[in-house]
Every structure is written in C-alpha cells, then in structure tokens.
Write a protein that holds these residues in place. Sequence first.
Motif, PDB file in Angstrom:
ATOM      1  N   UNK A 134       0.826  -1.208   0.000  1.00 15.59           N
ATOM      2  CA  UNK A 134       0.000   0.000   0.000  1.00 15.59           C
ATOM      3  C   UNK A 134       0.863   1.261   0.000  1.00 15.59           C
ATOM      4  N   UNK A 135       1.902   1.274   0.831  1.00 17.86           N
ATOM      5  CA  UNK A 135       2.763   2.453   0.891  1.00 17.86           C
ATOM      6  C   UNK A 135       3.548   2.644  -0.400  1.00 17.86           C
ATOM      7  N   UNK A 136       3.933   1.541  -1.023  1.00 13.65           N
ATOM      8  CA  UNK A 136       4.631   1.627  -2.302  1.00 13.65           C
ATOM      9  C   UNK A 136       3.711   2.211  -3.366  1.00 13.65           C
ATOM     10  N   UNK A 137       2.473   1.762  -3.350  1.00 13.66           N
ATOM     11  CA  UNK A 137       1.494   2.303  -4.297  1.00 13.66           C
ATOM     12  C   UNK A 137       1.260   3.786  -4.034  1.00 13.66           C
ATOM     13  N   UNK A 138       1.170   4.162  -2.748  1.00 13.75           N
ATOM     14  CA  UNK A 138       0.989   5.572  -2.404  1.00 13.75           C
ATOM     15  C   UNK A 138       2.146   6.416  -2.920  1.00 13.75           C
ATOM     16  N   UNK A 148      17.927   4.118  -3.254  1.00 11.84           N
ATOM     17  CA  UNK A 148      17.419   3.385  -4.407  1.00 11.84           C
ATOM     18  C   UNK A 148      16.134   2.672  -4.003  1.00 11.84           C
ATOM     19  N   UNK A 149      15.110   2.800  -4.829  1.00  7.33           N
ATOM     20  CA  UNK A 149      13.853   2.087  -4.592  1.00  7.33           C
ATOM     21  C   UNK A 149      13.947   0.730  -5.285  1.00  7.33           C
ATOM     22  N   UNK A 150      13.891  -0.343  -4.498  1.00  5.96           N
ATOM     23  CA  UNK A 150      14.037  -1.702  -5.020  1.00  5.96           C
ATOM     24  C   UNK A 150      12.694  -2.423  -4.897  1.00  5.96           C
ATOM     25  N   UNK A 151      11.970  -2.614  -5.999  1.00 13.84           N
ATOM     26  CA  UNK A 151      10.684  -3.324  -5.939  1.00 13.84           C
ATOM     27  C   UNK A 151      10.875  -4.757  -5.453  1.00 13.84           C
ATOM     28  N   UNK A 152       9.923  -5.234  -4.664  1.00 15.33           N
ATOM     29  CA  UNK A 152       9.958  -6.598  -4.136  1.00 15.33           C
ATOM     30  C   UNK A 152       8.735  -7.383  -4.596  1.00 15.33           C
ATOM     31  N   UNK A 153       8.385  -7.206  -5.859  1.00 17.07           N
ATOM     32  CA  UNK A 153       7.248  -7.926  -6.424  1.00 17.07           C
ATOM     33  C   UNK A 153       5.951  -7.538  -5.747  1.00 17.07           C
ATOM     34  N   UNK A 154       5.183  -8.547  -5.359  1.00 16.24           N
ATOM     35  CA  UNK A 154       3.879  -8.296  -4.724  1.00 16.24           C
ATOM     36  C   UNK A 154       4.029  -7.846  -3.280  1.00 16.24           C
ATOM     37  N   UNK A 155       5.264  -7.839  -2.770  1.00 16.46           N
ATOM     38  CA  UNK A 155       5.496  -7.488  -1.367  1.00 16.46           C
ATOM     39  C   UNK A 155       5.907  -6.035  -1.157  1.00 16.46           C
ATOM     40  N   UNK A 156       5.707  -5.186  -2.160  1.00 14.42           N
ATOM     41  CA  UNK A 156       6.029  -3.774  -2.000  1.00 14.42           C
ATOM     42  C   UNK A 156       7.421  -3.454  -2.504  1.00 14.42           C
ATOM     43  N   UNK A 157       8.174  -2.698  -1.706  1.00 11.70           N
ATOM     44  CA  UNK A 157       9.514  -2.287  -2.128  1.00 11.70           C
ATOM     45  C   UNK A 157      10.321  -1.903  -0.900  1.00 11.70           C
ATOM     46  N   UNK A 158      11.621  -1.788  -1.093  1.00  9.81           N
ATOM     47  CA  UNK A 158      12.470  -1.285  -0.021  1.00  9.81           C
ATOM     48  C   UNK A 158      13.200  -0.044  -0.519  1.00  9.81           C
ATOM     49  N   UNK A 159      13.319   0.916   0.355  1.00 11.25           N
ATOM     50  CA  UNK A 159      14.089   2.121   0.082  1.00 11.25           C
ATOM     51  C   UNK A 159      15.434   1.934   0.791  1.00 11.25           C
ATOM     52  N   UNK A 160      16.493   1.762   0.012  1.00 13.34           N
ATOM     53  CA  UNK A 160      17.785   1.413   0.589  1.00 13.34           C
ATOM     54  C   UNK A 160      18.839   2.445   0.211  1.00 13.34           C
ATOM     55  N   UNK A 161      19.594   2.894   1.192  1.00 11.89           N
ATOM     56  CA  UNK A 161      20.703   3.796   0.927  1.00 11.89           C
ATOM     57  C   UNK A 161      21.820   2.995   0.275  1.00 11.89           C
ATOM     58  N   UNK A 162      22.173   3.362  -0.954  1.00  9.27           N
ATOM     59  CA  UNK A 162      23.109   2.555  -1.745  1.00  9.27           C
ATOM     60  C   UNK A 162      24.394   3.286  -2.112  1.00  9.27           C
TER      61      UNK A 162
END
Length: 444
Positions: free
Chosen positions: A86-90, A327-341
């Motif tokens: 939901x937050x990824x979609x937002x 970097x925004x890394x999509x995790x498929x149907x599980x949303x995404x992670x925002x990771x400092x890269x």
Amino acid sequence: MKKFVVTAVLALCLMGVGLMGTGLSGPETAYGANSDTYKQLNLFGDVFERIRSQYVKEVKDEELIEAAINGMLASLDPHSSYLNPKNFEDMQVQTRGEYGGLGLEVTQENGVVRVVSPIDDTPAARAGIQAGDYITRLDGEQVIGLTLTEAVEKMRGEVGSDITLTIVRKGEKKPLEVTVTRDIIKIKSVRYHIEDEVGYIRITSFTEKTGEGLKEALEAIHQELGDRLQGVVLDLRNNPGGLLDQAIAVTDAFLDRGEIVSTRTRNDRSIQRYNAHKGDMLKGKSLVVLINGGSASASEIVAGALQDHQRAVVVGTQSFGKGSVQTIIPLGANGAMRLTTAYYFTPSGNSIQGEGIHPDVEVEQLRLDEAEEINTSRRSERSLRGSLENPNNGHEELLEAETRTEEDKQKEEDKIKLTSAKDDYQLNYAINLIRGMSIAKFNQ
C-alpha cells in the motif's frame, strides 16, 4: 518443521536483498554468509515462534515479518525503510501527481515527527505549520510508538476531512493544537516572478517536470526583460530534494561544461559521473542561489555544483547535509524497499553527508522591519539518529521522489508572487548582490 521453513525463507530473502542492493554476483554474496549468520537467523526463528505461540493476543505472521524488516532497515540510517504494497502504491501515486493530504515534508526524530518544511500553497502551509515544528499527536493519539510511515499514513486521508495536530514549537511555552483540512496535494515545483530587472525563480522540490518548468521560467523572464535582465536569484530554501535527474537538469541549465555530481557505492566499487552539456540558458548573467537548513539532497547537488564551478554565489545559511542516495528496489507483490546505496559528491570531490553546503555569503533570515534574535542552533542530517558518517572524514541512480508532481497550468499561473524582497531579508540581499554584480560586469 515450521520453524525451519520460516528460517530458511528468511535466509533466502536476506540473500536476495543482498544481491539486489549491492550489485554483487550471487556466489560471492551467498558464500559470504558464515555459520554465525545462520545462528542469528535461527535465533530470529525462535523469537518468531515464541511470539506466535505465546504472545497475549494473536498477531498475524505478515505483521511480524513486516515489523522485523522495518526494524532491520530503520537500524541502518534514517532514510532506509520498507514500503509495504500500500505504501509503495501511495509513493507511486505521489510521483504521478496528487494525493489527499496536508502538504508536509517530514522526518522522524526522537520518536516524534519533525517538519522539514511545509510545501507551498498546501493546507499545512496555510495553517501556519513551520519548518522545525514537532508533531507529537495526531487527533490526540501519541506519535511516539509509530513508525514514520505509519504517522504519514495517518496524516493522509479523504479530501475534505480534518485532522488535529499537536505541535511543539520552539519559543512557545505550550503545545499548539492546529486543525488542518486535507486537500488534493498538487505541486508545481517551479514558480517565478520579476523584481525590477532581476528574475526570481523558486524551486520547491525536484519532481518529474522541474527541469522543464525551469526552462519555461527562464524563457519567460528573458522574453519579458530581454537585455535589461541583470541576473537571476534561484531560491532553493526549504527544498527537501527529489529526483536526481532533475537536479542534474537544473544545474545543466546554467553550465557550459564540467562535472555536476558523482555517486559512489560502497568502497567506491561503482562511480557514476554526470556532466553538463554546452549551453548556459542564462547566457553568463549573474546567478545567486539561496539555501538554508531546509535545503537538502537534490538541492545540495545543485548548490554544490554551481558553487564549485564558481557559476553562482551561494547565499543564506548552511544546508541540511543529506548526501546519500536512496534506491527504490521493488519486491514484487510485497512492495519495495528504500535502501541507501551510495553517497553523492560535488565536482570538487567533497561529500555533503552530514556537512551540508556552506554558503559563500552567510546571511541569516531577518524581517526588514524589526531586528529579531537569531537562533544559531540548526537541525541537520547529522542530528538525525543513526545518520551516516561523511565518507571524506573516514579515510543518487535514483533519488526517491520525496514530493509530488502535477500537470502544467497556464503560464500566467506561474507568476505567483511567492515572496517579496520587501519582507524577505535574504532575498533582498540576493537581489542587491545581483545588481552589484551586474554593475561590476558592465564596468569591466
């Protein structure tokens, strides 16, 4: 068996995250995990099972896993986080253009929400919420105990609905109760007007259309003033950042050549450099960039590059100091992670992380009609819990879109007078500096 499956899945997930986040090959990452790592994963499995079987009330497995992932990412630095579906979609909705909310750029500090800056022409700005305010309650509910994502989610909602914020503000003896009505948040990131023969351009955030908006503003200013144009003030105060490619486009508009910014991953394994193209849209006219403690990330890329190339005079106060790439890394149907890269570096090779941009001319903000006491303390990246060290002291690919975009309006709507030199000391100083620089060039 259930415990084994949970542990095995977590181990695979963690190795998968490592593959995506670092860009390393599979074997090197997989074999890098030693026996101690698996012992710790077994410990996680033990705790997970204890909670599932013995906690005083039933908790969904998904909630426990999400909380664990959130905790893992939040422990790294203030800008890494997990985005559930939901937050990824937002976030994607925000990037596309609009959402129901208040119009605040926020971070989390000491368990409460701190306002980085209210966004121009939004309910929050009209309600008088200020940069540096601390939000301690939302409709009477304490913010302490909520993640930043949860707090932001509560501030969003149906357009036309109200929310009461409890605010602690420096200089106020008691907390303030502010009721704000949610509205559709549509942000035009570039606006301009003309002060006599000086162009004033304010960029509130770096969104998908910022580069295009800057070009239109410069063309309109040139068209109106022609050869009478003395120079431009580029106002990046309280601009929290945004898209890296747009920061590059804005900087490129004022440079003929040279590096704009570079990004470097862990141990400098990957260095990406971004360079300017020929063509200064201001045609060598004087340029002053305004910054303050609310200028962060992409704003600091622009100010730092123009300063290093001596293309602009930077005026104001020290910027926020966010020099890391998320970097925004999509995790498929599980949303995404925002990771400092990665970290980003100015053309001179300096990292801004925790340091900020130091103005060429330091000018505190004062009202022109009265002398006010100057508060010398500042909130910055370095003051955030868990902030990363500056890599220069030890020896953004994609910057998350932190703000929203909107479709272009008619050109006349661009000419909204955001501020005026008569009641803005820093802007008044910048305009007078432009005039002085213009006279100096004329006499050369």
